[in-house]
Motif scaffolding. Structure first.
Motif, PDB file in Angstrom:
ATOM      1  N   LYS A  90      52.716   9.252   5.000  1.00 51.83           N
ATOM      2  CA  LYS A  90      51.159  10.326   4.414  1.00 51.83           C
ATOM      3  C   LYS A  90      50.068   9.276   4.769  1.00 51.83           C
ATOM      4  O   LYS A  90      49.459   8.279   5.996  1.00 51.83           O
ATOM      5  N   THR A  91      49.058  10.190   4.756  1.00 53.21           N
ATOM      6  CA  THR A  91      47.375  10.122   5.303  1.00 53.21           C
ATOM      7  C   THR A  91      46.546   9.830   4.157  1.00 53.21           C
ATOM      8  O   THR A  91      46.779  10.582   3.077  1.00 53.21           O
ATOM      9  N   GLU A  92      45.586   9.424   4.431  1.00 54.92           N
ATOM     10  CA  GLU A  92      44.148   9.119   3.449  1.00 54.92           C
ATOM     11  C   GLU A  92      44.002  10.806   3.405  1.00 54.92           C
ATOM     12  O   GLU A  92      43.462  11.715   4.530  1.00 54.92           O
ATOM     13  N   PRO A  93      42.979  11.523   2.264  1.00 58.17           N
ATOM     14  CA  PRO A  93      42.387  12.977   2.348  1.00 58.17           C
ATOM     15  C   PRO A  93      41.980  13.112   2.950  1.00 58.17           C
ATOM     16  O   PRO A  93      41.174  13.940   3.919  1.00 58.17           O
ATOM     17  N   GLU A  94      40.319  12.129   3.515  1.00 58.17           N
ATOM     18  CA  GLU A  94      39.438  12.111   4.460  1.00 58.17           C
ATOM     19  C   GLU A  94      40.311  12.752   6.122  1.00 58.17           C
ATOM     20  O   GLU A  94      39.442  12.728   6.844  1.00 58.17           O
ATOM     21  N   ASN A  95      41.726  11.841   6.323  1.00 56.59           N
ATOM     22  CA  ASN A  95      42.356  12.049   7.890  1.00 56.59           C
ATOM     23  C   ASN A  95      43.621  13.546   8.150  1.00 56.59           C
ATOM     24  O   ASN A  95      43.331  13.750   8.430  1.00 56.59           O
ATOM     25  N   LYS A  96      42.731  14.586   7.127  1.00 53.57           N
ATOM     26  CA  LYS A  96      43.406  15.719   7.011  1.00 53.57           C
ATOM     27  C   LYS A  96      43.463  16.795   7.775  1.00 53.57           C
ATOM     28  O   LYS A  96      41.782  16.920   7.773  1.00 53.57           O
ATOM     29  N   LEU A 146      46.440  27.491  10.456  1.00 52.46           N
ATOM     30  CA  LEU A 146      44.894  26.735  10.427  1.00 52.46           C
ATOM     31  C   LEU A 146      44.365  27.791   9.650  1.00 52.46           C
ATOM     32  O   LEU A 146      43.647  26.872   8.723  1.00 52.46           O
ATOM     33  N   VAL A 147      45.090  29.061   8.876  1.00 53.22           N
ATOM     34  CA  VAL A 147      44.318  29.445   8.105  1.00 53.22           C
ATOM     35  C   VAL A 147      44.985  28.995   7.056  1.00 53.22           C
ATOM     36  O   VAL A 147      44.252  28.381   5.660  1.00 53.22           O
ATOM     37  N   PHE A 148      45.868  28.875   6.221  1.00 53.60           N
ATOM     38  CA  PHE A 148      46.563  28.628   4.791  1.00 53.60           C
ATOM     39  C   PHE A 148      46.970  26.837   4.870  1.00 53.60           C
ATOM     40  O   PHE A 148      47.084  27.047   3.714  1.00 53.60           O
ATOM     41  N   ARG A 149      47.230  26.514   5.898  1.00 57.69           N
ATOM     42  CA  ARG A 149      47.298  25.069   5.621  1.00 57.69           C
ATOM     43  C   ARG A 149      45.783  24.565   6.159  1.00 57.69           C
ATOM     44  O   ARG A 149      45.137  23.247   5.388  1.00 57.69           O
ATOM     45  N   GLY A 150      45.721  24.758   6.946  1.00 57.22           N
ATOM     46  CA  GLY A 150      44.352  23.434   7.347  1.00 57.22           C
ATOM     47  C   GLY A 150      42.923  24.113   7.220  1.00 57.22           C
ATOM     48  O   GLY A 150      41.521  22.894   7.012  1.00 57.22           O
ATOM     49  N   GLY A 153      56.808  28.311   2.649  1.00 60.54           N
ATOM     50  CA  GLY A 153      55.051  27.726   2.112  1.00 60.54           C
ATOM     51  C   GLY A 153      54.875  26.738   1.454  1.00 60.54           C
ATOM     52  O   GLY A 153      54.609  25.921   1.851  1.00 60.54           O
ATOM     53  N   LEU A 154      55.407  25.989   0.718  1.00 56.97           N
ATOM     54  CA  LEU A 154      56.349  24.829  -0.218  1.00 56.97           C
ATOM     55  C   LEU A 154      56.310  24.320   0.813  1.00 56.97           C
ATOM     56  O   LEU A 154      55.761  22.557   0.754  1.00 56.97           O
ATOM     57  N   LEU A 155      57.340  24.077   2.053  1.00 56.31           N
ATOM     58  CA  LEU A 155      57.807  23.557   3.469  1.00 56.31           C
ATOM     59  C   LEU A 155      56.527  22.979   4.254  1.00 56.31           C
ATOM     60  O   LEU A 155      56.556  21.940   4.286  1.00 56.31           O
ATOM     61  N   LEU A 156      55.764  23.983   4.892  1.00 56.19           N
ATOM     62  CA  LEU A 156      54.772  23.921   5.232  1.00 56.19           C
ATOM     63  C   LEU A 156      53.459  22.870   4.620  1.00 56.19           C
ATOM     64  O   LEU A 156      53.015  22.077   4.808  1.00 56.19           O
ATOM     65  N   GLY A 157      53.597  23.453   3.362  1.00 61.10           N
ATOM     66  CA  GLY A 157      52.168  22.445   2.333  1.00 61.10           C
ATOM     67  C   GLY A 157      52.462  21.234   2.589  1.00 61.10           C
ATOM     68  O   GLY A 157      52.197  20.073   2.439  1.00 61.10           O
ATOM     69  N   TRP A 158      53.689  21.089   2.158  1.00 59.18           N
ATOM     70  CA  TRP A 158      54.272  19.624   2.120  1.00 59.18           C
ATOM     71  C   TRP A 158      54.427  18.717   3.142  1.00 59.18           C
ATOM     72  O   TRP A 158      53.647  17.231   2.975  1.00 59.18           O
ATOM     73  N   MET A 159      54.537  19.559   4.638  1.00 54.51           N
ATOM     74  CA  MET A 159      54.452  18.721   5.897  1.00 54.51           C
ATOM     75  C   MET A 159      53.015  18.250   6.201  1.00 54.51           C
ATOM     76  O   MET A 159      52.680  17.020   6.546  1.00 54.51           O
ATOM     77  N   TYR A 160      52.534  19.681   5.490  1.00 53.56           N
ATOM     78  CA  TYR A 160      50.829  19.726   6.059  1.00 53.56           C
ATOM     79  C   TYR A 160      49.829  17.624   4.666  1.00 53.56           C
ATOM     80  O   TYR A 160      49.143  17.096   5.542  1.00 53.56           O
ATOM     81  N   TYR A 161      51.035  17.751   3.427  1.00 52.61           N
ATOM     82  CA  TYR A 161      50.148  17.188   2.849  1.00 52.61           C
ATOM     83  C   TYR A 161      50.683  15.373   2.897  1.00 52.61           C
ATOM     84  O   TYR A 161      49.815  14.874   2.722  1.00 52.61           O
ATOM     85  N   ARG A 162      51.258  15.422   4.150  1.00 55.27           N
ATOM     86  CA  ARG A 162      52.061  14.267   4.127  1.00 55.27           C
ATOM     87  C   ARG A 162      51.903  13.672   6.219  1.00 55.27           C
ATOM     88  O   ARG A 162      51.475  12.683   5.588  1.00 55.27           O
ATOM     89  N   THR A 163      51.030  14.682   6.568  1.00 54.25           N
ATOM     90  CA  THR A 163      50.756  13.957   7.691  1.00 54.25           C
ATOM     91  C   THR A 163      49.536  14.412   8.033  1.00 54.25           C
ATOM     92  O   THR A 163      48.792  14.086   9.029  1.00 54.25           O
ATOM     93  N   GLY A 164      49.164  15.030   7.386  1.00 58.36           N
ATOM     94  CA  GLY A 164      46.905  15.974   7.807  1.00 58.36           C
ATOM     95  C   GLY A 164      47.644  16.738   8.834  1.00 58.36           C
ATOM     96  O   GLY A 164      46.101  16.783   9.260  1.00 58.36           O
ATOM     97  N   SER A 165      48.107  17.233   9.376  1.00 53.74           N
ATOM     98  CA  SER A 165      48.390  17.832  11.169  1.00 53.74           C
ATOM     99  C   SER A 165      48.959  19.043  10.726  1.00 53.74           C
ATOM    100  O   SER A 165      49.852  19.394   8.958  1.00 53.74           O
ATOM    101  N   VAL A 166      48.465  20.417  11.878  1.00 55.94           N
ATOM    102  CA  VAL A 166      49.445  21.251  11.147  1.00 55.94           C
ATOM    103  C   VAL A 166      50.627  21.597  12.423  1.00 55.94           C
ATOM    104  O   VAL A 166      50.617  22.446  12.514  1.00 55.94           O
TER     105      VAL A 166
END
Length: 277
Positions: A268-274, A145-149, A190-203
């Protein structure tokens, strides 16, 4: 510039909560035992570390406060949208991916030894009956929640260089562990976690990955204590060819197929849905 200020704010708040809770718990603990809070805090300053039971209480309390702050301030925003999509395949392959990083990471640490400031403390926490709650439940949820969310969410705003934002958040995540021995694995994770967050918009995929990573360490320490301090190189009798094969199998037969599957399954999600849980 505002997004960088916000990212720094989130990390400072995260660290300050841990710092403040540490001193508060030690002081209250001392008073409950009939001791002087001032003397306990002075001892903490000199010795630099609370006891293991105190550390567990500190982590639980600081985790609850962090979750409350980040959610109430809407620094991290949650909904059930992602879970409603039933992303079972993504969660499965996220778990597989992190398993594929374990042997390569351990071999790297053995070949490039770095100072380990908190290895014994972490081992003692995992050896405590409440250790699983701290290491495998609270840590994955709070850190995602802190580092990705929060941190990565703002870094991704208004940029097309998403890998730069992901790498920066991964570096901050690694440095926040404040232990050189953990930095290489934490950065790659962190790279893997960040990529998954970028692609899904979810933690949620990140929490799953983080949970599996920490749970493997917990299980090895408690179920197979004879292997807890063993080196991968020693397990293969010092045969570097076998070690190299183990690394290659982990990367090519576990991690790479998992990355391919994740790439196919994550939309891939849109930025506003992150930041949708």
């Amino acid at each position: 510039m505002k997004k960088y200020f916000d990212a720094i704010l989130y990390i400072v708040a995260f660290l300050l909560i841990q710092f403040a809770v540490t001193y508060a718990v030690v002081a209250v603990w001392a008073m409950a035992e009939g001791k002087s809070a001032g003397a306990a805090l002075s001892a903490l300053t000199r010795e630099g570390s609370p006891t293991i039971p105190q550390l567990i209480v500190i982590q639980v309390v600081s985790s609850v406060i962090t979750l409350a702050l980040f959610l109430m301030a809407r620094w991290s925003r949650v909904s059930r949208s992602y879970l409603r999509s039933k992303p079972y395949g993504v969660l499965f392959w996220a778990a597989v991916a992190v398993i594929g990083t374990i042997i390569p990471s351990e071999v790297f640490i053995e070949l490039v030894p770095l100072p380990d400031f908190s290895g014994k403390t972490l081992a003692d926490i995992m050896g405590n009956r409440w250790g699983y709650l701290v290491v495998c439940i609270f840590a994955p949820v709070v850190e995602e929640l802190v580092f990705r969310g929060a941190v990565l969410r703002v870094l991704l705003q208004g940029t097309t260089r998403h890998w730069g934002a992901i790498a920066l958040s991964a570096a901050l995540f690694a440095l926040a562990h404040a232990n050189p021995a953990q930095v290489p694995h934490a950065f790659c994770l962190g790279l893997l976690l960040g990529w998954m967050y970028y692609r899904t918009g979810s933690v949620i995929p990140g929490i799953m990955t983080h949970w599996v990573n920490n749970t493997v360490a917990y299980v090895v320490y408690n179920v197979f204590p004879q292997y807890a301090d063993a080196k991968i190189i020693d397990l293969y009798g010092g045969n570097m060819l076998k070690v190299s094969l183990a690394v290659a199998i982990s990367l090519c037969s576990i991690l790479l197929p998992a990355i391919v599957q994740l790439n196919l399954r994550m939309k891939k999600t849109e930025p506003e849905n992150k930041n949708l849980v």
